[in-house]
Design a protein around this motif. Structure first.
Motif, short mmCIF file in Angstrom:
data_model
loop_
_atom_site.label_atom_id
_atom_site.label_comp_id
_atom_site.label_asym_id
_atom_site.label_seq_id
_atom_site.Cartn_x
_atom_site.Cartn_y
_atom_site.Cartn_z
N LYS A 4 -22.70 -24.73 3.40
CA LYS A 4 -21.83 -25.59 3.79
C LYS A 4 -22.11 -26.71 3.01
N LEU A 5 -23.40 -26.82 2.18
CA LEU A 5 -23.43 -28.24 1.66
C LEU A 5 -22.48 -28.75 0.79
N GLN A 6 -22.23 -29.93 1.25
CA GLN A 6 -21.12 -30.69 0.33
C GLN A 6 -21.43 -32.06 0.28
N LEU A 7 -22.15 -32.57 -1.07
CA LEU A 7 -22.42 -33.46 -1.51
C LEU A 7 -22.01 -34.03 -2.76
N GLN A 8 -21.42 -35.10 -2.62
CA GLN A 8 -20.77 -35.91 -3.75
C GLN A 8 -21.16 -37.29 -4.19
N GLY A 9 -22.32 -37.43 -4.81
CA GLY A 9 -22.85 -38.55 -4.95
C GLY A 9 -22.95 -39.43 -4.02
N ASP A 10 -22.36 -40.58 -3.99
CA ASP A 10 -22.77 -41.57 -2.71
C ASP A 10 -21.77 -41.66 -1.70
N ASP A 11 -20.88 -40.39 -1.46
CA ASP A 11 -20.05 -40.63 -0.57
C ASP A 11 -20.54 -40.82 0.98
N SER A 12 -19.69 -41.48 1.62
CA SER A 12 -20.05 -41.84 3.00
C SER A 12 -19.03 -41.34 4.04
N VAL A 13 -19.42 -41.46 5.10
CA VAL A 13 -18.24 -41.21 6.11
C VAL A 13 -18.36 -41.90 7.32
N LEU A 14 -17.26 -42.35 8.03
CA LEU A 14 -17.15 -43.06 9.09
C LEU A 14 -16.86 -42.41 10.51
N LEU A 15 -18.00 -42.33 11.41
CA LEU A 15 -18.10 -41.52 12.46
C LEU A 15 -18.07 -42.50 13.70
N ARG A 16 -17.50 -41.95 14.73
CA ARG A 16 -17.44 -42.72 15.94
C ARG A 16 -18.53 -42.14 16.94
N VAL A 17 -19.57 -43.00 17.32
CA VAL A 17 -20.62 -42.72 17.97
C VAL A 17 -20.59 -42.86 19.35
N THR A 18 -20.89 -41.80 20.32
CA THR A 18 -21.03 -41.80 21.81
C THR A 18 -22.12 -41.51 22.46
N HIS A 19 -22.57 -41.66 23.53
CA HIS A 19 -23.82 -41.53 24.17
C HIS A 19 -23.48 -40.64 25.48
N CYS A 20 -24.13 -39.78 25.93
CA CYS A 20 -24.34 -38.97 27.03
C CYS A 20 -24.53 -39.76 28.32
N ASN A 21 -25.43 -40.64 28.27
CA ASN A 21 -25.96 -41.62 29.36
C ASN A 21 -24.97 -42.68 29.48
N ILE A 22 -24.49 -43.36 28.45
CA ILE A 22 -23.78 -44.80 28.56
C ILE A 22 -22.64 -44.75 28.13
N LYS A 23 -21.49 -44.35 29.35
CA LYS A 23 -20.41 -44.20 29.07
C LYS A 23 -19.60 -45.27 28.33
N SER A 24 -19.82 -46.41 28.37
CA SER A 24 -19.25 -47.32 27.72
C SER A 24 -19.62 -47.71 26.29
N PHE A 25 -20.69 -46.74 25.76
CA PHE A 25 -21.05 -47.06 24.39
C PHE A 25 -20.06 -46.26 23.32
N SER A 26 -19.43 -46.96 22.65
CA SER A 26 -18.74 -46.37 21.47
C SER A 26 -18.72 -47.20 20.41
N SER A 27 -19.37 -46.75 19.33
CA SER A 27 -19.43 -47.57 17.86
C SER A 27 -18.95 -46.65 16.74
N GLU A 28 -18.44 -47.51 15.72
CA GLU A 28 -17.92 -46.58 14.44
C GLU A 28 -19.12 -46.98 13.51
N VAL A 29 -19.59 -45.91 13.13
CA VAL A 29 -20.98 -46.39 12.13
C VAL A 29 -20.57 -45.54 10.94
N ARG A 30 -20.97 -46.11 9.64
CA ARG A 30 -20.71 -45.24 8.55
C ARG A 30 -22.27 -44.69 8.12
N PHE A 31 -21.99 -43.58 7.55
CA PHE A 31 -23.36 -42.96 7.24
C PHE A 31 -23.23 -42.30 5.76
N SER A 32 -24.29 -42.46 5.03
CA SER A 32 -24.23 -41.97 3.59
C SER A 32 -24.27 -40.11 3.74
#
Length: 239
Positions: A4-32
């Protein structure tokens, strides 16, 4: 077996992050995509407050269907093939975590500071002290029932008068206390022109009779009685 490994140089992805205990927590974070799962947790710990050791991660696609558990800390994020718009969900496994119980969002769960009336009364600069001070000042400046009575000695009903400001002329129609107005003495005037506010009735109480908008109630210090004949609107100044 295909990887499943799919690495292409310095590619990154923008994910929406949520939390099980903090319902109002929602943040878009970019990860390598080259970041390890452990490095992703380190980054999220600073944003969510959940420690790395207590954190589990779940990946959901853009239809909110679960894709995978990010169960191996040493694997790169790209191994799980995340795409922009996917959701990364934080699970806090620590029952004593700061995020548990909902108190970070529900302020009713937070213990409120309380102080007794006796202790509060000893404090300076409180709103209660301010109100007491203002009440004392108001009581000291309270208008007496005889306010400006002495100025009414030479003002009688029927006198011609001039009222300030504006040099408005008229005739005195009332002298005395007015139940519907502030304490003290008042003078009711019927103006020669419709420069007033009423017809002698103020707040449901009639003090005198006059045409509409020709009546006024003023303090005695605004009234000067004497030879103030009615002005002739057709009188022209001498040339």
């Amino acid at each position: 077996m295909a990887s499943k490994l799919q690495l292409q140089g310095d590619d990154s992805v923008l994910l929406r992050v949520t939390h099980c205990n903090i319902k109002s927590f929602s943040s878009e974070v970019r990860f390598s995509l080259q970041m390890t799962v452990e490095a992703v947790k380190e980054k999220l710990w600073k944003k969510s407050g959940t420690s790395v050791d207590s954190m589990s991660l779940e990946l959901y696609d853009d239809t909110d269907a679960k894709v995978s558990d990010l169960a191996h800390n040493t694997r790169p994020l790209g191994f799980y093939s995340p795409q922009d718009g996917f959701r990364l969900h934080i699970i806090d496994r620590d029952p004593s975590s700061l995020t548990s119980g909902g108190w970070l969002e529900d302020t009713s769960l937070v213990e409120k500071y309380k102080i007794s009336d006796e202790a509060y009364n000893k404090l300076d600069g409180t709103f209660r002290k301010f109100k007491e001070k203002m009440g004392l000042q108001n009581s000291e400046t309270k208008i007496s029932d005889n306010y400006m009575e002495d100025l009414c000695a030479n003002i009688k009903v029927g006198d011609r008068c001039q009222v300030e400001p504006g040099d408005k002329r008229g005739v005195v129609k009332f002298v005395g206390r007015a139940e519907t107005l502030a304490p003290g003495f008042w003078v009711g005037v019927q103006y020669d022109e419709p420069l007033g506010k009423h017809d002698g009735m103020v707040k449901g109480q009639r003090y005198f009779e006059c045409p509409p908008l020709c009546g006024g109630m003023v303090r005695p210090d605004k009234v000067k009685v004497g030879d103030f004949p009615e002005c002739d609107p057709f009188e022209e100044d001498e040339i």
